[in-house]
Design a protein around this motif. Structure first.
Motif, PDB file in Angstrom:
ATOM      1  N   THR A  52      -6.016 -60.541 -59.470  1.00  0.00           N
ATOM      2  CA  THR A  52      -6.387 -59.508 -58.505  1.00  0.00           C
ATOM      3  C   THR A  52      -5.510 -58.281 -58.755  1.00  0.00           C
ATOM      4  OG1 THR A  52      -4.755 -60.169 -56.846  1.00  0.00           O
ATOM      5  CG2 THR A  52      -6.922 -61.263 -56.765  1.00  0.00           C
ATOM      6  N   TYR A  53      -5.876 -57.167 -58.137  1.00  0.00           N
ATOM      7  CA  TYR A  53      -5.046 -55.969 -58.273  1.00  0.00           C
ATOM      8  C   TYR A  53      -3.647 -56.235 -57.710  1.00  0.00           C
ATOM      9  CZ  TYR A  53      -3.193 -51.310 -58.147  1.00  0.00           C
ATOM     10  OH  TYR A  53      -2.382 -50.218 -58.334  1.00  0.00           O
ATOM     11  N   GLU A  54      -3.563 -56.993 -56.647  1.00  0.00           N
ATOM     12  CA  GLU A  54      -2.261 -57.317 -56.068  1.00  0.00           C
ATOM     13  C   GLU A  54      -1.390 -58.092 -57.061  1.00  0.00           C
ATOM     14  OE1 GLU A  54      -5.197 -57.541 -54.350  1.00  0.00           O
ATOM     15  OE2 GLU A  54      -4.695 -55.729 -53.239  1.00  0.00           O
ATOM     16  N   ASP A  55      -2.022 -58.910 -57.894  1.00  0.00           N
ATOM     17  CA  ASP A  55      -1.270 -59.664 -58.912  1.00  0.00           C
ATOM     18  C   ASP A  55      -0.671 -58.739 -59.960  1.00  0.00           C
ATOM     19  OD1 ASP A  55      -1.953 -62.180 -57.798  1.00  0.00           O
ATOM     20  OD2 ASP A  55      -3.832 -62.234 -58.935  1.00  0.00           O
ATOM     21  N   ILE A  56      -1.415 -57.725 -60.360  1.00  0.00           N
ATOM     22  CA  ILE A  56      -0.969 -56.870 -61.466  1.00  0.00           C
ATOM     23  C   ILE A  56      -0.198 -55.639 -60.987  1.00  0.00           C
ATOM     24  CG2 ILE A  56      -3.061 -55.474 -61.672  1.00  0.00           C
ATOM     25  CD1 ILE A  56      -2.715 -55.743 -64.764  1.00  0.00           C
ATOM     26  N   HIS A  57      -0.396 -55.241 -59.739  1.00  0.00           N
ATOM     27  CA  HIS A  57       0.211 -54.000 -59.239  1.00  0.00           C
ATOM     28  C   HIS A  57       1.729 -53.964 -59.431  1.00  0.00           C
ATOM     29  CE1 HIS A  57       0.783 -50.406 -56.891  1.00  0.00           C
ATOM     30  NE2 HIS A  57       1.644 -51.044 -56.120  1.00  0.00           N
ATOM     31  N   CYS A  58       2.413 -55.066 -59.201  1.00  0.00           N
ATOM     32  CA  CYS A  58       3.880 -55.086 -59.305  1.00  0.00           C
ATOM     33  C   CYS A  58       4.374 -55.108 -60.750  1.00  0.00           C
ATOM     34  CB  CYS A  58       4.439 -56.286 -58.554  1.00  0.00           C
ATOM     35  SG  CYS A  58       3.943 -57.863 -59.286  1.00  0.00           S
ATOM     36  N   ILE A  59       3.499 -55.364 -61.700  1.00  0.00           N
ATOM     37  CA  ILE A  59       3.909 -55.522 -63.100  1.00  0.00           C
ATOM     38  C   ILE A  59       4.510 -54.238 -63.666  1.00  0.00           C
ATOM     39  CG2 ILE A  59       3.095 -56.052 -65.436  1.00  0.00           C
ATOM     40  CD1 ILE A  59       3.245 -58.512 -63.530  1.00  0.00           C
ATOM     41  N   SER A  60       3.977 -53.076 -63.305  1.00  0.00           N
ATOM     42  CA  SER A  60       4.546 -51.825 -63.823  1.00  0.00           C
ATOM     43  C   SER A  60       5.992 -51.660 -63.353  1.00  0.00           C
ATOM     44  CB  SER A  60       3.694 -50.621 -63.424  1.00  0.00           C
ATOM     45  OG  SER A  60       3.542 -50.540 -62.027  1.00  0.00           O
ATOM     46  N   THR A  61       6.293 -52.087 -62.137  1.00  0.00           N
ATOM     47  CA  THR A  61       7.668 -52.026 -61.630  1.00  0.00           C
ATOM     48  C   THR A  61       8.561 -53.019 -62.354  1.00  0.00           C
ATOM     49  OG1 THR A  61       6.880 -51.332 -59.453  1.00  0.00           O
ATOM     50  CG2 THR A  61       9.107 -52.240 -59.568  1.00  0.00           C
ATOM     51  N   ILE A  62       8.059 -54.221 -62.570  1.00  0.00           N
ATOM     52  CA  ILE A  62       8.834 -55.242 -63.287  1.00  0.00           C
ATOM     53  C   ILE A  62       9.161 -54.739 -64.696  1.00  0.00           C
ATOM     54  CG2 ILE A  62       8.734 -57.557 -64.309  1.00  0.00           C
ATOM     55  CD1 ILE A  62       7.032 -58.379 -61.808  1.00  0.00           C
ATOM     56  N   LEU A  63       8.173 -54.146 -65.367  1.00  0.00           N
ATOM     57  CA  LEU A  63       8.407 -53.613 -66.715  1.00  0.00           C
ATOM     58  C   LEU A  63       9.445 -52.495 -66.677  1.00  0.00           C
ATOM     59  CD1 LEU A  63       4.731 -53.518 -68.040  1.00  0.00           C
ATOM     60  CD2 LEU A  63       6.556 -55.082 -68.766  1.00  0.00           C
ATOM     61  N   ARG A  64       9.277 -51.553 -65.758  1.00  0.00           N
ATOM     62  CA  ARG A  64      10.203 -50.419 -65.641  1.00  0.00           C
ATOM     63  C   ARG A  64      11.632 -50.880 -65.361  1.00  0.00           C
ATOM     64  NH1 ARG A  64      10.560 -47.571 -60.670  1.00  0.00           N
ATOM     65  NH2 ARG A  64      11.051 -49.655 -59.961  1.00  0.00           N
ATOM     66  N   ASP A  65      11.775 -51.967 -64.621  1.00  0.00           N
ATOM     67  CA  ASP A  65      13.103 -52.458 -64.254  1.00  0.00           C
ATOM     68  C   ASP A  65      13.829 -53.163 -65.397  1.00  0.00           C
ATOM     69  OD1 ASP A  65      12.867 -51.361 -61.751  1.00  0.00           O
ATOM     70  OD2 ASP A  65      12.333 -53.245 -60.755  1.00  0.00           O
ATOM     71  N   CYS A  66      13.154 -53.399 -66.511  1.00  0.00           N
ATOM     72  CA  CYS A  66      13.820 -53.978 -67.684  1.00  0.00           C
ATOM     73  C   CYS A  66      14.814 -52.956 -68.235  1.00  0.00           C
ATOM     74  CB  CYS A  66      12.799 -54.329 -68.770  1.00  0.00           C
ATOM     75  SG  CYS A  66      11.666 -55.645 -68.301  1.00  0.00           S
ATOM     76  N   GLY A  72       6.930 -48.121 -67.449  1.00  0.00           N
ATOM     77  CA  GLY A  72       6.050 -49.278 -67.398  1.00  0.00           C
ATOM     78  C   GLY A  72       4.753 -48.884 -66.742  1.00  0.00           C
ATOM     79  N   PHE A  73       3.641 -49.352 -67.297  1.00  0.00           N
ATOM     80  CA  PHE A  73       2.369 -49.068 -66.635  1.00  0.00           C
ATOM     81  C   PHE A  73       1.361 -50.184 -66.856  1.00  0.00           C
ATOM     82  CE2 PHE A  73       1.759 -46.817 -70.716  1.00  0.00           C
ATOM     83  CZ  PHE A  73       0.433 -47.084 -71.052  1.00  0.00           C
ATOM     84  N   THR A  74       0.403 -50.226 -65.917  1.00  0.00           N
ATOM     85  CA  THR A  74      -0.684 -51.189 -66.004  1.00  0.00           C
ATOM     86  C   THR A  74      -2.009 -50.443 -65.898  1.00  0.00           C
ATOM     87  OG1 THR A  74      -0.632 -51.565 -63.607  1.00  0.00           O
ATOM     88  CG2 THR A  74       0.634 -53.088 -64.983  1.00  0.00           C
ATOM     89  N   MET A  75      -3.012 -51.007 -66.565  1.00  0.00           N
ATOM     90  CA  MET A  75      -4.374 -50.481 -66.505  1.00  0.00           C
ATOM     91  C   MET A  75      -5.272 -51.678 -66.186  1.00  0.00           C
ATOM     92  SD  MET A  75      -4.121 -47.969 -69.819  1.00  0.00           S
ATOM     93  CE  MET A  75      -5.111 -46.579 -69.304  1.00  0.00           C
ATOM     94  N   TYR A  76      -5.920 -51.617 -65.038  1.00  0.00           N
ATOM     95  CA  TYR A  76      -6.683 -52.734 -64.485  1.00  0.00           C
ATOM     96  C   TYR A  76      -8.127 -52.284 -64.266  1.00  0.00           C
ATOM     97  CZ  TYR A  76      -7.893 -56.210 -60.827  1.00  0.00           C
ATOM     98  OH  TYR A  76      -8.469 -57.199 -60.066  1.00  0.00           O
TER      99      TYR A  76
END
Length: 168
Positions: A52-66, A72-76
């Motif tokens: 779902t979008y909720e599943d992927i939405h936080c991924i850009s933040t997780i990537l950026r926090d590395c 970090g960005f996601t395209m859904y």
């Protein structure tokens, strides 16, 4: 203060959610000498993995926090050819609000989004990465110009014309 309760509240994900995020992160791709990381998920993969979008939405933040990632960005693919994108940076390396303006997106310096209609997400990704490169080049050139201007002033103040000529 109940430290344990605070930590449990901050990190209240289930193991299944963490597994799903790990699967999404496994698809992350690096770009621009590894300083950018992104995940693109089309409708087929979304349906297969029940994302779902909720599943992927936080991924850009997780990537950026590395530690080694600046953007970090996601395209859904929310609907056929309808892409919902999320961008995160520290706001210093790149201003994601300015990055997305030409594409009709925006937000804040370190968090911005974009909804975009296209049947060619690879071309959209390329255009965005090209814009990142362009923005970084302008910043880099400005820093170089400021450095040269300061160096030139330093040398001129000391009447060091021979050194000045050797700069160029």
């Amino acid at each position: 203060v109940d430290h344990g309760r605070i930590m449990k509240t901050l990190h209240s994900d289930t193991l299944d959610i963490l597994y799903k995020r790990a699967d999404i992160l496994h698809g992350a791709v690096r770009a621009m000498d590894g300083r950018v990381a992104y995940v693109i998920m089309g409708q087929k993969e979304i349906a297969e993995k029940d994302i779902t979008y909720e599943d992927i939405h936080c991924i850009s933040t997780i990537l950026r926090d590395c530690d080694d990632i600046e953007l970090g960005f996601t395209m859904y693919e929310e609907e056929e050819n309808g892409w919902r994108c999320s961008f995160r940076s520290d706001g210093k390396w790149i201003n994601v609000n300015e990055l997305l303006k030409p594409f009709g997106g925006g937000g804040h310096v370190s968090a911005a989004g974009l909804k975009y209609q296209t049947d060619n997400v690879e071309e959209l990704k390329k255009q965005i990465l090209d814009r990142v490169a362009e923005m970084k080049k302008v910043v880099s050139n400005k820093k170089l110009t400021d450095h040269n201007r300061n160096r030139m002033k330093f040398l001129m103040d000391r009447k060091c014309f021979v050194c000045f000529v050797s700069l160029f």
